[in-house]
Design a protein around this motif. Structure first.
Motif, PDB file in Angstrom:
ATOM      1  N   ALA A 135      80.717 145.174  56.961  1.00 46.76           N
ATOM      2  CA  ALA A 135      80.159 144.439  58.102  1.00 46.76           C
ATOM      3  C   ALA A 135      78.647 144.585  58.084  1.00 46.76           C
ATOM      4  N   ARG A 136      77.935 143.495  58.349  1.00 46.66           N
ATOM      5  CA  ARG A 136      76.469 143.516  58.227  1.00 46.66           C
ATOM      6  C   ARG A 136      75.769 143.817  59.542  1.00 46.66           C
ATOM      7  N   ALA A 137      76.521 143.961  60.622  1.00 44.50           N
ATOM      8  CA  ALA A 137      75.882 144.182  61.921  1.00 44.50           C
ATOM      9  C   ALA A 137      75.196 145.546  61.945  1.00 44.50           C
ATOM     10  N   PRO A 138      74.118 145.662  62.718  1.00 42.00           N
ATOM     11  CA  PRO A 138      73.408 146.941  62.783  1.00 42.00           C
ATOM     12  C   PRO A 138      74.303 148.062  63.320  1.00 42.00           C
ATOM     13  N   SER A 140      75.101 151.344  65.534  1.00 44.11           N
ATOM     14  CA  SER A 140      74.579 151.885  66.787  1.00 44.11           C
ATOM     15  C   SER A 140      74.568 153.408  66.773  1.00 44.11           C
TER      16      SER A 140
END
Lengths: 405, 459
Positions: A135-138, A140
């Protein structure tokens, strides 16, 4: 046999390289040395030396096995090729003929000792699969990095058990190989120790000889004819990596012969015991390279497989390891003038560049098992795989691993 | 060899073209005329008295400037002796569209094949490039004057006009930040030793022929036996005092006309960012390595005095970012400091001098291992360069359009005129309408190629 100029088609009918899963690189080059006459600058008559057809490969495991395998599975094609050689015994035992004509390597460099073709291919597939999956999402938090890594590890396990990915554990290093390496590790310094007293006693003479020869040996580095250069360049830059094959004569006399051989022994020693993981001195872009003597040490042939363009390869060496070039090659006829064996020489950029191009031979056919992959890719893929293994990693490690993807 | 050259011959500034030394910030108008020689005698007589601007400080500042550059074909057309031409670098002699191997090295393949260029091949290869600069409002007259004077010997094959866009390049990023500082005073210690620190001062020989470069060496250039120059029109070579130095004070100019596809650049970023304006800007900055205002990601608040030492993994400034690739400063070392960053020095050398005197510069820039992202292991292989079909992936945002190398130089007195020189990529816009004009209509903004301020680009 080629799909593009100089680039072997892995499935060609004559020699289907792609079927030999232990073969990293291979090449066929006609060593028709145009510089044989250079030695006349030393007032030595031009010798009559043979033209060689060189078949060169870099493989996993013992070369004997590779030769057997080639002779068995590609015998017909090899016979067709070798039929052009003097004294080739067409109906005879091909493997035995190849063994009999096998050249001895004087110094051999391997970028990463122990990294097999199979491992490279499996790790490339792994890295591609993971890069597509991640997954490329930042992120947290560190916990999220852990979780994401966990998912990917599970994904890999599932893929492996489904047979879509392979992660074959490395074969154990044979004991005999380890022993030979250990013996080599000890034997060379011992031999050096034995020779040391003689060298020390002789050192004034040797230094005198070296310096007078360095000052008087003629240079021979004219620029290459444009047509010849184009012929060489015609075979380059179809992939992220390129090949280099060169041949040249050793300067006449025992001094250069012994010094050159001695230094190649040391280079081989360093390549076998020191530069085994990614670096040749500071140069990181060489896959495989070797030096071999020909014709009773009158000539040397050098080949390498490197990442990037030719000009950049040479610049890299000039800037980072010119001293190494001087150690290895300054015994060749016409090398740019060195000082104290390591200074100057290859640092004289244009002379060195002319020299190396002038001695280069076209590599008519070149095969590589993993086109499109550079050494940096191989190393990253390796780290990706290694990162799968530990059951527990810190948050920072998990994040660093994800970053590789 | 390693003494400082305080006692060295001073630079003959009156024999150097001003463009090597000055950026002509005040001369905001410019156009480049690409000419072919139709009458060698007439061409020579114009060149002999062409008002070429020298590198001597002028007070008051000149209101116009003129520079001249030759291709090797141009030299031949001027009937310069072939062996003299052959003394220049092989890349210059062969020309930019010379052969397939060079096209592969430069990425001039596929849609960028020289066969598709507007100029630069066959009968559309310029012989001479005349670069005109003028203060606001004065270009037209200046151009008319020069065009009238050289009409007798030349035919115009292309006129490249330029436009100023507030020091920003067409994608909208501040440009011209990192510049080499040329050692005009010849103060830099000479010699073949490694320099570990990154700084901007660079040996003259990296820009001008006939002077020692960063290796402490003089690069090859044509030298003549003294009897060929009985009137001593040419300076004598520093490294061969009896010979006349045809190259001295000259340089190579590279002229490539590129198209920057501004629209597709931002469209792709919009797509990636899913319409998020902030993310779009951040992605663009990550590709370039600087924000639009020029602030480097590696060292916020510090325009140019930084290295990548504490960002080895590219967490702040990606390893494949344009400025990091084009100028790694001193960061191509493995972490842990194993030895000096020699490659960096060399690379800085290359970069600073896009048009320096060493051969193959353009080719090297395109293929050297440190800037080539694939060699450094970037997945996204040429984020801001042209498509390299060899890598099989398309990340094309910067497509050569029509181009040509005009490594220039030559000599002069014998041929006529003066020396010339020039710096690298000044982007130009073709005056021939079609693609650009159409694009201008399509996009209201700074699409068009700018005149970048002085030297290259902000790396």
């Amino acid at each position: 046999m080629n799909s593009q100029p100089g680039m072997a088609d892995p499935t060609n009918a004559v020699l289907p390289f792609g079927r030999f899963e232990r073969l990293h690189f291979a090449r066929l080059a006609l060593l028709d040395d145009p510089t044989v006459g250079d030695i006349e600058v030393h007032d030595v008559p031009r010798p009559s030396l043979p033209i060689y057809l060189a078949f060169i490969g870099s493989c996993d495991g013992p070369a004997d096995e590779c030769i057997e395998d080639l002779a068995r599975r590609a015998g017909t094609g090899l016979r067709r090729i070798f039929a052009y050689c003097d004294g080739f015994d067409a109906p005879g035992d091909l493997a035995a003929w190849m063994q009999a004509h096998r050249g001895r390597i004087a110094a051999n460099y391997i970028n990463w000792v122990g990294r097999t073709v199979r491992q490279i291919k499996e790790e490339d597939a792994l890295s591609r699969a993971l890069a597509a999956k991640v997954a490329r999402a930042p992120l947290s938090s560190g916990a999220q990095a852990q979780e994401r890594r966990r998912e990917l590890v599970d994904f890999v396990e599932a893929e492996v058990s489904a047979g879509r990915l392979g992660l074959t554990p490395p074969d154990p290093t044979p004991l005999s190989w380890q022993l030979a390496k250990l013996l080599h590790l000890v034997a060379i310094p011992l031999a050096g120790l034995v020779l040391m007293p003689f060298l020390i006693v002789l050192s004034p003479l040797l230094i005198y000889l070296l310096r007078t020869k360095e000052e008087s040996d003629p240079e021979l580095c004219p620029p290459l004819d444009r047509a010849v250069l184009l012929e060489l360049q015609h075979l380059e830059d179809y992939d992220v990596s390129n090949q280099y094959t060169a041949i040249g004569s050793l300067k006449p006399g025992l001094f250069r012969r012994w010094l050159g051989s001695g230094l190649l022994v040391l280079i081989d020693y360093a390549a076998r015991h020191v530069f085994t993981h990614g670096f040749l001195a500071r140069v990181q872009t060489i896959h495989f390279a070797f030096w071999a003597f020909l014709d009773d040490k009158r000539r040397v042939v050098f080949t390498s497989n490197y990442d990037g363009g030719h000009e950049a390869y040479m610049d890299d060496f000039i800037n980072k390891a010119a001293w190494g070039l001087n150690l290895a090659f300054s015994h060749g006829v016409g090398w740019p003038r060195t000082r104290w064996l390591i200074a100057r020489g290859a640092r004289i950029e244009h002379k060195f560049k002319n020299y190396q191009r002038r001695h280069q031979q076209p590599t008519e056919l070149w095969y590589r098992a993993y086109p499109g992959l550079t050494l940096a890719d191989l190393k990253r893929n390796q780290r990706i795989r290694e990162g799968l293994e530990p059951a527990h990693v810190t948050d920072a490690q998990a994040e660093a691993w994800l970053r590789l993807l | 060899m390693s003494a400082t050259m305080s006692g060295a011959r001073p630079v003959e500034l009156d024999d150097v073209q001003g463009l090597v030394r000055f950026g002509y910030k005040h001369l905001t108008e410019a156009c480049f005329l690409l000419l072919r020689i139709t009458d060698a005698a007439a061409a020579r007589s114009w060149l002999a008295q062409a008002p070429v601007t020298s590198a001597v400080n002028a007070d008051p500042l000149p209101q116009t400037a003129l520079h001249v550059a030759f291709t090797s074909q141009g030299l031949r057309a001027l009937e310069v002796a072939p062996d003299l031409c052959a003394g220049f670098s092989a890349e210059f002699v062969a020309g930019m569209a010379s052969d397939g191997a060079r096209a592969r090295r430069l990425g001039d393949i596929g849609a960028n094949d020289p066969a598709t260029w507007r100029w630069g091949t066959g009968a559309r290869t310029p012989h001479v490039a005349v670069l005109l600069y003028a203060a606001p409002g004065q270009l037209e007259a200046w151009e008319l004057e020069i065009a009238a004077k050289c009409a007798a010997g030349f035919e115009l094959i292309e006129r490249l006009s330029t436009s100023v866009t507030q020091l920003a390049e067409p994608f909208g990023f501040a440009d011209g930040i990192s510049q080499p500082k040329v050692d005009w005073e010849r103060e830099r210690p000479l010699g073949d030793h490694d320099r570990l620190d990154y700084d901007n001062l660079v040996c003259l020989g990296e820009f001008l022929l006939g002077y020692p470069n960063e290796y402490g060496l003089y690069t090859p250039r044509p030298l003549l036996a003294p009897q060929c120059d009985p009137g001593r029109l040419l300076p004598r070579a520093e490294d061969a005092p009896e010979q006349a130095d045809v190259g001295r004070n000259g340089s190579y100019l590279v002229l490539r006309q590129l198209r920057q596809d501004v629209e597709s650049f931002w469209r792709e970023l919009d797509r990636q960012a899913g319409g998020d304006q902030d993310l779009r800007e951040r992605l663009a900055a990550a590709m370039v390595g600087r924000k639009k205002n020029g602030e480097p990601l590696a060292a916020p608040g510090n325009l140019n005095d930084f290295t990548y030492e504490d960002d080895p993994r590219g967490l702040r400034c990606p390893v494949g970012a344009h400025i990091r690739r084009s100028n790694p400063r001193n960061a191509d070392l493995p972490p842990g400091g194993r030895g000096p960053p020699l490659a960096t020095v060399a690379h800085a050398r290359i970069r600073r001098c896009g048009a320096g005197s060493r051969s193959g510069r353009v080719d090297t820039l395109s293929s050297s291992p440190s800037p080539r992202p694939e060699v450094r292991g970037c997945r996204n292989r040429r984020p801001i360069r042209r498509w390299n079909p060899r890598c099989g992936r398309r990340h094309s945002l910067h497509v050569p359009y029509g181009q040509h190398q005009a490594p220039v130089r030559v000599r002069a007195k014998r041929v006529a005129g003066r020396k010339q020189v020039r710096r690298p990529h000044r982007r130009t816009r073709s005056d021939g309408r079609p693609p650009f004009a159409r694009r201008r209509e399509l996009s209201d903004r700074r699409l068009l190629d700018s005149r970048s301020p002085v030297v290259r680009t902000a790396v």
